[in-house]
Every structure is written in structure tokens, then in C-alpha cells.
Design an enzyme around this catalytic site. Sequence first.
Site, short mmCIF file in Angstrom:
data_model
loop_
_atom_site.label_atom_id
_atom_site.label_comp_id
_atom_site.label_asym_id
_atom_site.label_seq_id
_atom_site.Cartn_x
_atom_site.Cartn_y
_atom_site.Cartn_z
N ASP A 5 34.50 8.29 4.92
CA ASP A 5 33.86 9.27 4.04
C ASP A 5 32.37 9.08 3.78
OD1 ASP A 5 36.59 9.55 3.90
OD2 ASP A 5 36.72 9.57 1.73
N GLU A 39 42.62 -2.30 0.03
CA GLU A 39 42.20 -1.26 0.96
C GLU A 39 41.11 -1.78 1.91
OE1 GLU A 39 40.84 2.09 -1.29
OE2 GLU A 39 40.79 3.45 0.44
C1 DGY Z 1 39.45 10.36 -0.75
O1 DGY Z 1 39.92 11.12 -1.58
O2 DGY Z 1 38.69 9.43 -1.01
C2 DGY Z 1 39.82 10.53 0.64
O3 DGY Z 1 39.25 9.61 1.48
C3 DGY Z 1 39.57 11.91 1.13
O4 DGY Z 1 40.65 12.16 1.88
#
Ligand code: DGY
Length: 437
Positions: free
Chosen positions: A171, A402
Site C-alpha cells: 500500500d 504482520e
Molecule cells: C488495508 O486496509 O490496509 C489493506 O491493505 C487494504 O486492503
Amino acid sequence: MYLENLLADAHKVLEKNWKDGFTIPTHNLYPFQWNWDSGFICLGHQYKDLGRAIQELNALFSGQWENGLLPHIIFHSENEKTYFPNFDFWESNVNPGAPHRPKSSGITQPAVHGFILENLWRNHPEDENFKAFIKEIFSKIVHYHRFLYQYRDPQQEGLMCIFHPWESGRDNSPLWDESLNRIHIKAGELPHYQRRDTSIADPSERPTSDQYDRYVYLLLLGKKYQYDGKEIMAESPFLVQDDMMNAILIKSNQSLINIGKQFGFDVGEIEEWQQQSLRSFREKCWNAELQMYTAFDLRGGKQICEKEIGGLIPIFAGIPEMEQASLLNEYLNNLHNRRYYLCPSFDVDSPKYDSKRYWRGPIWPHMNWMIYHGLEQYGFQETANIVKLDTLKLVNSLGFYEYFEPQKEKAEQLKTGYGGDVFSWTASSIIDFFHKE
Ligand code: DGY
């Protein structure tokens, strides 16, 4: 033995996150089914219960659209309130080909399902149920790839593109900064929205609010054109041929060809895609100066010249010549010698590097899984083993998080990893890495 305990804990993570038919990435932060997460999650399910891997993929593909799109989130439940943007913000039914239920997002994620299917099949070649499942799912995966080539390849060059950073799965990578900076949001232009992620995870480990505004802007641009209109390609300020997503697509194409040939399916169309994709990828995505693969900014008409983890994934897809693969191997060895755990998600020497902020530096176990297999394929077993062992050390000492701190001295001071805890693909990567030992 601690490995046995770690494996048992990894299975507990998957058990905890199993939701009667699919697996959430982690509680609260991601309470639905995520596309590429689910692919990697199957790697972990397959050793205890292959049936769960089948259910996982069936649940995912129950959200596939008529045009072939496989959405990045499937909202199996409409009651979870801890996530933004939820199904009512996405409004997937603006596209008449989106299923009425389950609701979904309107963008996609890396096409991992082909290679995941091949992995499961090679580990269970005699399982009759699984063979029957392959016969059902194969054409759905091909339909998904066809969507990528038809709707996301505006120049018809065999390289798919994305119009939203969430599609890349990475992201807030610095790769997207310049494209996102083209978006100027006027006051009042966006509807009011409330982020949920920053009240669950540490905000300093998440994307910034400026980035979030741009994510919402691009979401709304997609929605305006039913998420598949050609106008998106024409209008979006963010239009990128991501090296990792294309490498993963190429890897999955090859897996579909391998499976299809064995099962007697017609693979002519996939072979044509593959030839063109490989040629274009090799021409367009290698950067000799950086000695690494790069993403291509289609809107800006240039490579995005950064050393980023997506640039390592072509090794997993068998794309590089030996000489290029050696350079990627050297890059990793150099980091190892400088006392970094492998593999940081961004160039540790760049001012944009941030060791704890999501995709701007931290280590991600499922990325290590792909890189491990790529290195092994090219005969770089020593580096591959370091990648595997580093993943083990981080998860064992910091938990099933994560993502993780790459700098060894810093990681040794920490008690936990970063982002979400009890994280499914972290557990799956550990299970698949060590199940035989
Ligand atoms: C989030 O919500 O952070 C996800 O990576 C988007 O799918």
C-alpha cells in the site's frame, strides 16, 4: 524442541483465524477475506487439512465478478464494523456483474492462485478430491487472468497495470509516492470517512492520513466507472505496471500451463499471454544501473527507479538470466553482511526508508517465502537458507506479527513485531518452510 512448538503455535494461529469456510488475515485490523492473503494461507492449511485449502479458495472465488475480476476483499459478513472502507463504501454492485452476495471491493490483488494451486497439487498429487477441485477452479483462475489482460493492459503489451496502491498489496511503498503526489484533493472533495486501522495498530506503523485520502480518492474514481470502465485507465493519475504483480502473474501463468498440460486442458491462450508477458517484462522492467527490476509508471512514462522488494520477485518467476539473478543474490548478501535481516521491503540507504512503517522498510514473511524459492531455483542455496532462517528467528523471538524490523541491533531490543498480531500468512509461511523438518 522449539521448532515443534513454533509449528504448533503457527497451526493455532490458523485455527484461531478460521471462520467457517475461510481465514481472516488477523482479528480486528482485517476481519474479512483478503485475496492474496488467502492464497498464502492455503500453504499452511494443506498439511493439516487440505479440505480447508479447498474451502478457502472456493470462498474467495465465490466473490469473482462476471468480468473475471477477483476482488481484493470479500465481505462474507456484513456485520463487522472494525474496518474501513467496508462493503457499503465500496458498493460493488455499481457493477452489474458483481455478485449480489458476497459483497466485495472493486479492485484486485496479486494473482497468486495459479502458483498456489500448483504447490498444493504437487504436495498432494494423488488426492482425488483435490484433482476434482482443480478441474473446477482452473477455468476460474484463467478467467481472472483474462480479466487482467483484457481490462488492465491498455497498451496490449502483456503487462497488467493497477490504478490503486492497495492492488499491489504494498500500500504505502515509496514506489507510489510520485504517482500519489499527482493527486491534489480540494477541500470538501472527499466524503467524510473515519479510518479504523490507526485505532487498532500503532499509527506510526501504518500509512499516513495524506496517503489515505489518496487511497479514498482512487477508490471513488474506480467506483465512478463501475471499477472496470476503460475511463479508469484514461483518467487515473495512478497507473502503474508493478514488477511484483506482473512477475506473480507470469509465475501463475506458468503454473496453469504446467497443470493444464497434465490434466489435458487447453492452454493455448495462456501460452500466448505468457510469451508476450515474458518478452515485455524483460524489456521494460530491468534497470541496469540499479541492477534490479523496477515497476513502470505508465502515466509518467518511465521506470520507478527504486530498490524495492518487488524487484526481487522476478527470481521466483524464473524471469532473470543467470547474470541478473546473481546481481539480485549479491544485493541480498550485501544486506546480510551489513547486519540486516533479510529481506527489507525497501532500500535501506534511501531517505524514504522507514524500518517500521508497513511497506517502507519492514520484513514480510510471505515475501521471504517467494524469495527463498526463487533463490533456491537459481542455485543460491546459501542465501535462500539465510532468508528462511531469518524469518524463523524473527517470528520465533517477536511473535506471529504482520511485519518485522530489519536492522538486527534494533530488532534485538524489541519485544514484538509490527502491525497486526496473530497473523495468518506469517503462520502459513512458517508452516510451509518447516513442515518437513
Ligand atoms: C488495508 O486496509 O490496509 C489493506 O491493505 C487494504 O486492503
